[in-house]
Design an enzyme around this catalytic site. Structure first.
Site: not given
Ligand code: ADP
Length: 405
Positions: A242, A8, A385, A92, A181
């Site tokens: 963000r 990842n 994940e 990923r 996600h």
């Protein structure tokens, strides 16, 4: 024992994990070995940390950048005789546009496509691609898979994924909501029925992945039917740095006032806004909760705004779901920040949600229901994940044989 290597690649770090496969071609629950290479953009500062056989290993990285880090990881795995067991690599990849809805075996045509979507995700896809290219050079004999963050949201209906803009912008330029996600939300979607003992088809749940990036997913049955991030991961909730949703009319005004171009403005909305911008002290939720408790006004406002916008967005999923039976929290904040869960659920009392304060406060790394007796389920589910990427990679290259029990 055959293992799957998960990679990842982020902008300044690489997370990796090695998962054994079991006899029945499933992925074992626990990683055999996992670690993080960090500070890859700071010359001479790169650092590798690995957990293997119950021990933590740390080393300074002698070569800068992602290539040096992946090489160091591969070398270390080789030294421990782990490399020869690896049968496939799963990567990923953040943006698969509307082309990739499934785990995909990587070849040069797939690499070209992912590169095309770099336009959509300039902060993420190029660095994911770097990781894939380096891994293919280092491990040329292994099959490699791309697992896309956008894929789980391939089931959004048209009303959820369209923006109200000229239709040609969608057909010609791919302007639509994609959502992110997805691997985490899919893991939550699969976990809910087992945790609360219902049929998958009956699930009407909101999954809240709250880390540095934050997103919601409305889960109906096994499918994503709406989500809060959009064309980019900048849309939606208040996040670490963000902004989430804004009035698009602000862009021209701000570019003018700040005397910056649109590229710089986008960068600032990604890096200088959210909890960090509002609080004025940073994006770490632990620090913000402490500061808010000791009377820091910016931190209090940042936390309140985060919870208010989150609760309001969860409630809006009554529309795609018809009813909300379950809320599931995951990600660093969702899994660990009990005061945030308490504040959000308090705001959702109108939908019948109530917490058991003791269960909410108890620290645990196990999936659990923290709702008050008789109230709809509120779950805390540590996301996995890397495990999902390993499982999807294994199933892509080594599908269970039909005659297996
Ligand atoms: P990323 O999206 O980068 O993977 P994580 O899922 O690790 O991020 O989440 C990071 C966030 O989780 C940070 O805001 C961090 O402060 C928060 N967090 C982690 N542990 C706690 C805790 N015990 N209490 C409150 N917030 C926490």
């Amino acid at each position: 024992m055959p293992t799957i290597l998960v990679v990842n690649c982020g902008s300044s770090s690489i997370k990796f994990a090695l998962f054994p496969s079991t006899d029945s071609r499933q992925v074992a629950d626990q990683a055999l070995c996992e670690g993080t290479a960090s500070r890859l953009q700071e010359s001479g500062q790169g650092h590798l940390q690995i957990r293997y056989a119950g021990q933590r290993h740390e080393q300074a990285l002698t070569t800068d950048g992602h290539a040096g880090a992946l090489q160091a990881i591969v070398q270390q795995l080789d030294q421990w005789q782990l490399l020869k067991e690896v049968v496939a690599v799963g990567h990923r990849v953040v943006h698969g546009g509307d082309r990739f809805r499934q785990p995909t075996a990587i070849d040069s045509a797939v690499l070209d496509q992912i590169e095309r979507f770099s336009d959509y995700a300039p902060l993420h896809n190029p660095v994911n691609l770097d990781g894939i290219r380096i891994a293919r050079q280092l491990l040329p004999s292994l099959p490699q898979a791309a697992i896309f963050d956008t894929a789980f949201h391939g089931t959004l209906p048209a009303v959820a994924y369209h923006y109200a803009v000229p239709a040609q912008w969608h057909t010609q330029w791919g302007v639509r909501r994609y959502g992110f996600h997805g691997t985490s939300h899919q893991f939550i979607a699969e976990s809910i029925p087992k945790l609360i003992g219902i049929e998958s088809n009956n699930v009407r749940a909101v999954s809240a992945h709250l880390g540095n990036g934050c997103s919601l997913c409305a889960i109906k049955g096994r499918l994503s039917v709406d989500t809060s991030m959009g064309f980019t991961p900048l849309e939606g909730l208040v996040m670490g740095s963000r902004s989430g949703d804004l009035d698009p009319g602000l862009h021209e005004y701000l570019a003018d006032k700040l005397q910056i171009d649109i590229h710089e403005l986008t960068k600032r909305l990604n890096r200088e806004a959210g909890l960090k911008g509002v609080s004025g002290i940073g994006n770490d939720m632990r620090e913000l909760l402490q500061a808010a408790d000791t009377g820091h006004n910016g931190a209090r406002l940042a936390v309140d705004l985060f919870c208010y916008r989150l609760a309001k967005s969860i409630a809006s999923y009554l529309v795609p779901l018809g009813r909300i039976d379950t809320i599931a929290f995951t990600g660093g904040i969702g899994e660990n920040a009990a005061p945030i869960r308490a504040q959000v659920i308090e705001l959702l009392q109108g939908l019948g949600f109530r917490l058991d304060a003791e269960k909410n406060a108890a620290r645990s790394s196990e999936p659990r229901n923290i709702a008050a007796d008789g109230a709809p389920a509120v779950l805390v589910i540590p996301t996995r994940e890397e495990w999902m990427i390993a499982r999807q990679t294994l199933q892509l290259f080594f599908p269970p044989s039909p005659c297996m029990p």
